[in-house]
Write an enzyme that holds these catalytic residues in place. Structure first.
Site, PDB file in Angstrom:
ATOM      1  N   SER A  67       0.857  -1.199   0.000  1.00 22.52           N
ATOM      2  CA  SER A  67       0.000   0.000   0.000  1.00 22.52           C
ATOM      3  C   SER A  67       0.880   1.230   0.000  1.00 22.52           C
ATOM      4  O   SER A  67       2.071   1.153   0.279  1.00 22.52           O
ATOM      5  CB  SER A  67      -0.857   0.019   1.270  1.00 22.52           C
ATOM      6  OG  SER A  67      -0.048   0.404   2.385  1.00 22.52           O
ATOM      7  N   ASP A  68       0.287   2.369  -0.300  1.00 21.29           N
ATOM      8  CA  ASP A  68       1.044   3.598  -0.078  1.00 21.29           C
ATOM      9  C   ASP A  68       0.945   3.925   1.417  1.00 21.29           C
ATOM     10  O   ASP A  68       0.220   3.289   2.184  1.00 21.29           O
ATOM     11  CB  ASP A  68       0.514   4.740  -0.970  1.00 21.29           C
ATOM     12  CG  ASP A  68       1.571   5.821  -1.181  1.00 21.29           C
ATOM     13  OD1 ASP A  68       1.480   6.563  -2.162  1.00 21.29           O
ATOM     14  OD2 ASP A  68       2.501   5.908  -0.346  1.00 21.29           O
ATOM     15  N   TYR A  69       1.629   4.954   1.803  1.00 17.61           N
ATOM     16  CA  TYR A  69       1.864   5.312   3.207  1.00 17.61           C
ATOM     17  C   TYR A  69       0.544   5.600   3.937  1.00 17.61           C
ATOM     18  O   TYR A  69      -0.131   6.574   3.637  1.00 17.61           O
ATOM     19  CB  TYR A  69       2.730   6.568   3.189  1.00 17.61           C
ATOM     20  CG  TYR A  69       3.449   6.927   4.454  1.00 17.61           C
ATOM     21  CD1 TYR A  69       2.783   7.398   5.567  1.00 17.61           C
ATOM     22  CD2 TYR A  69       4.839   6.833   4.529  1.00 17.61           C
ATOM     23  CE1 TYR A  69       3.452   7.763   6.712  1.00 17.61           C
ATOM     24  CE2 TYR A  69       5.531   7.205   5.669  1.00 17.61           C
ATOM     25  CZ  TYR A  69       4.834   7.667   6.754  1.00 17.61           C
ATOM     26  OH  TYR A  69       5.518   8.035   7.879  1.00 17.61           O
ATOM     27  N   ASN A  70       0.152   4.708   4.861  1.00 11.82           N
ATOM     28  CA  ASN A  70      -1.108   4.859   5.609  1.00 11.82           C
ATOM     29  C   ASN A  70      -2.348   4.687   4.739  1.00 11.82           C
ATOM     30  O   ASN A  70      -3.465   4.935   5.188  1.00 11.82           O
ATOM     31  CB  ASN A  70      -1.210   6.240   6.276  1.00 11.82           C
ATOM     32  CG  ASN A  70      -0.460   6.283   7.592  1.00 11.82           C
ATOM     33  OD1 ASN A  70      -0.190   5.244   8.196  1.00 11.82           O
ATOM     34  ND2 ASN A  70      -0.103   7.482   8.035  1.00 11.82           N
ATOM     35  N   ALA A  71      -2.179   4.291   3.485  1.00 10.01           N
ATOM     36  CA  ALA A  71      -3.326   4.309   2.567  1.00 10.01           C
ATOM     37  C   ALA A  71      -4.406   3.325   2.980  1.00 10.01           C
ATOM     38  O   ALA A  71      -5.584   3.559   2.696  1.00 10.01           O
ATOM     39  CB  ALA A  71      -2.859   4.006   1.146  1.00 10.01           C
TER      40      ALA A  71
END
Ligand code: GLC
Length: 745
Positions: A283-287
């Site tokens: 995933s992207d950061y905290n996504a």
């Protein structure tokens, strides 16, 4: 000289190597068995630990981090620690945890590691996949030397909106060129084998349609019909998968209301189902957690379940997987098979990288080398685009008396490197001022920044700038955007040169000196006022460590500009989104249409697709770039007026260098499908070729098109080729060229 450019199924495989099929990803003998055996020994906690990526690693490693690594709490760290910290963390993982599963260290190696190359939007303007791949290879070896074996690159988001700060990281607006960049960078990072200690895993990001965020505002929603998603936004990602990209990263945006990290159409149906992709998805950061804010997940448990089910293998930074998956499985709300699939994908990558087998490399420090800097200089020169050269001011003569270097980007190492630079060192940067002074001597270069930074609106520095200009024979401005104005979360509502830069040029223009402007920026900008006042404009994007010498070489003719734009430059931000591969509409406007007569009753001739208060055409079109010489296109020929579905047609034209200097022309091939079940763009790029020509030289450049190159997505989202007439151009840019026509039967 006959040059033939082979189009393979509509996509370009950079270099001679065959594109790796997705099955190539796991072909290494024995890895599947080793993965299977290891997964069979893992507890659920250890599996979920592999699916968790942290960005926190204190220096030196805290007792808590050491204990977490021993327990298998994390499978990966991103952008964390020093080389020594990473080596120690790896030692603990390999020798003090129950199963000895190595950690995977990832990092944003977007356009270089220690040696910083031009930002990707600049690199793309070189149209040189070979060189771009070599730059990626250097970045890989520099990063791997410090324990980084996973780069969160290439960023492959087609971007048609320069308000969006992340256009800086993109290949620009065209999917075909994006696919060529994707293939080159993936192969550059991953080399012949991921097990090579100087190879790093690539990560195709951000999947997908992040470049379509509404209003160019970062993280905003993207509403993209599936046919457009497949036609434009996914092609470069498909090329990355075909090239063997070891991983993908989901994007922050919701696509048609479904956040990418929970989007089964993207991850399950297309990536895993249609493309048979067997790499790893992060995933992207905290996504994953952000799916709550999106209004798509009720809470962390719901977010974890939706991301897992959709196909996200590893969670970046947020901890919903760790916090909730075990209980979700225990309550029968999450399928442990999804967890096993995710862990297979993660471990497969670690085995392919040789992390289980290699001895832990001793911490080392990476650095630039003469070879890496030479390549950065060459790529920066090829990435610069000559937009105007009135009176042939450029190239300047080395025998000129003196030069004034004026502007906030003449001597700013940090800004010159551009966005997403974590490991580039200012001390390794050579600025234009330094390069000009070393070339001409201190006494012949007068410098004044004129402004404290690119956003400075004060005229306090103008007097010193005027003084420098008065003393010089020629003025070269270095204008544009500071580094911090482009990249993530850096959307702009206006595209003008920030601060008082236009005023600075206007003030100095009053002296009547010959003037050139070098613009360093992370996006297409609007600068008509300044362009009208100077003789020449050279657009360098953010050129990286060796931007100074590269620009000095071009300014003084030790090189000839060859770069061509890969994003359309608007006349005004009001035109955005603006791009070359647009549909014709039912009421196309004539090229000179704009404005309405005063006091004139409405006349039928005004009812066409245009603006009444601006020219609807771009300032500079996609593919545009000038040279110090001239290239003439003539004599377009077709091997046949007809093509069958199983056949090909070869299109050729003569390109002549009619000037008195050598130069490299980027010759482009465009088609237009004149009638189709889904209306097709007025032009679509289907090939390109860098053609070096000496003064007076001519060559015949040819491209071979097959039916696959003519294929488009129909209303049922199927890739089809339909019979009918096709226009074809061999062209210097998307608005000109020599034209022909053939019919597909
Ligand atoms: C960022 C970016 C992504 C980057 C990741 C790790 O927010 O969206 O491109 O790779 O987080 O830094």
């Amino acid at each position: 000289m006959k040059l033939t450019h082979c189009i393979v199924a509509g996509l370009v495989c950079a270099g001679s190597a065959e594109c790796q099929s997705p099955s190539g990803i796991h072909a290494e003998a024995g890895i599947e068995q080793r993965v299977e055996a290891l997964v069979g020994r893992m507890t659920l906690d250890e599996k979920i630990g592999q699916m968790s990526q942290s960005t926190s690693m204190s220096t030196p490693l805290s007792g808590a981090i050491r204990e977490e690594i021993r327990r298998g709490r994390w499978g990966s760290f991103l952008n964390a620690g020093s080389p020594a910290d990473r080596a120690e963390a790896q030692r603990i993982a390999r020798h003090e945890s129950r199963l000895g599963i190595p950690l995977l260290f990832g990092r944003d190696v977007i356009h270089g590691y220690r040696t910083i190359f031009p930002i990707p939007l600049g690199q793309a303007a070189s149209w040189d996949p070979e060189l771009i791949g070599q730059a990626a290879r250097i970045a890989a070896s520099e990063a791997a030397r410090e324990g980084i074996r996973w780069a969160f690159a290439p960023m492959l988001d087609v971007a048609r909106d320069p308000r969006w700060g992340r256009i800086a990281e993109s290949p620009g607006e065209d999917p075909y060129l994006g696919a060529a960049m994707a293939t080159a960078i993936v192969r550059g990072f991953q080399g012949e084998s991921l097990a090579d200690p100087s190879s790093i895993a690539a990560c195709a990001k951000h999947f997908a349609a992040y470049g379509a965020v509404e209003a160019g505002r970062d993280y905003n929603s993207a509403w993209v019909p599936e046919v457009l998603l497949r036609e434009v936004y996914l092609r470069a990602f498909h090329a990355a998968a075909d090239a063997g990209a070891a991983s993908f990263m989901t994007s922050f945006n919701a696509l048609n209301g479904v956040p990418a990290s929970g989007n089964a159409l993207l991850l399950a149906t297309i990536l895993r189902g249609e493309w048979k992709y067997r790499g790893m998805v992060v995933s992207d950061y905290n996504a994953i957690e952000e799916m709550i804010a999106h209004g798509y997940a009720a809470d962390g448990a719901d977010a974890a379940r939706k991301a897992l089910t959709a196909g996200v293998d590893m969670e970046m930074v947020s901890t919903d997987y760790f916090d909730h998956l075990k209980s979700l499985v225990g309550r029968g709300l999450a399928d442990s098979k999804h967890i096993d699939d995710a862990v297979h994908n993660i471990l497969r990558l670690k085995f392919r990288l040789g992390l289980f087998d290699e001895s832990i490399p001793a911490p080392a420090e990476s650095g630039v080398t003469p070879e890496s800097l030479a390549l950065a200089r060459r790529l920066a020169a090829e990435s610069a685009v000559l937009l105007q050269n009135k009176g042939g001011l450029l190239p300047l003569s080395e025998s000129l008396g003196s030069l004034a270097a004026i502007g906030p980007l003449a001597d700013s190492p940090i800004d010159q490197m551009g966005t997403w630079v974590m490991d580039g060192r200012p001390k390794d940067v050579e600025t234009p001022l330094a390069a000009l002074r070393s070339q001409l001597g201190e006494g012949r270069v007068f410098y004044a920044p004129g402004l404290r930074n690119s956003r400075d609106a004060s005229r306090a520095g103008f007097a010193a700038a005027l003084d420098a200009a008065r003393r010089a024979d020629v003025v070269v401005f270095f204008l544009g955007e500071e580094q911090i104005l482009s990249g993530e979360a850096r959307s702009r509502a206006f595209l003008n040169l920030p601060g008082a830069q236009d005023d600075l040029v206007a003030a100095i223009a009053a002296l009547g000196k010959p003037m050139a402007a070098v613009i360093m920026a992370g996006r297409p900008l609007t600068f008509q006022e300044t362009a009208a006042r100077v003789n020449a404009v050279l657009y360098a994007f953010h050129p990286g460590s060796m931007g100074g010498p590269a620009l000095a070489d071009l300014l003084f003719g030790r090189g000839t500009p060859s770069g061509k734009l890969t994003a359309t430059f608007p006349r005004t931000v009001g035109q955005v989104p603006i791009y070359y591969a647009h549909l014709n509409t039912g009421r196309p406007a004539p090229q000179d249409a704009s404005g309405i007569p005063v006091g004139n009753p409405a006349q039928p001739e005004g009812y066409t697709s245009k603006y009444i208060d601006a020219d609807f055409t771009p300032e500079y079109p996609f593919g545009y770039g000038l040279s110090y010489t001239r290239f003439d296109y003539s004599n377009l020929k077709l091997s046949s007026a007809f093509m069958t579905r199983t056949g090909t047609v070869t299109v050729s034209a003569d390109i002549a260098n009619t000037g008195n200097r050598e130069g490299t022309e980027i010759v482009q091939l465009y088609i237009r499908d004149l009638v189709a079940s889904v209306a097709q763009p007025v032009r679509a790029l289907k090939g390109f070729r860098r053609v070096p020509l000496g003064p007076g030289e001519k060559s015949t450049v040819s491209f071979t098109l097959d039916a696959a190159a003519l294929a488009f997505y129909n209303q049922h989202n199927q890739l089809v080729t339909e019979p009918g007439r096709f226009q074809v151009w061999i062209a210097p840019d998307s608005a000109h060229g020599v034209e022909g026509e053939f019919t597909l039967r």
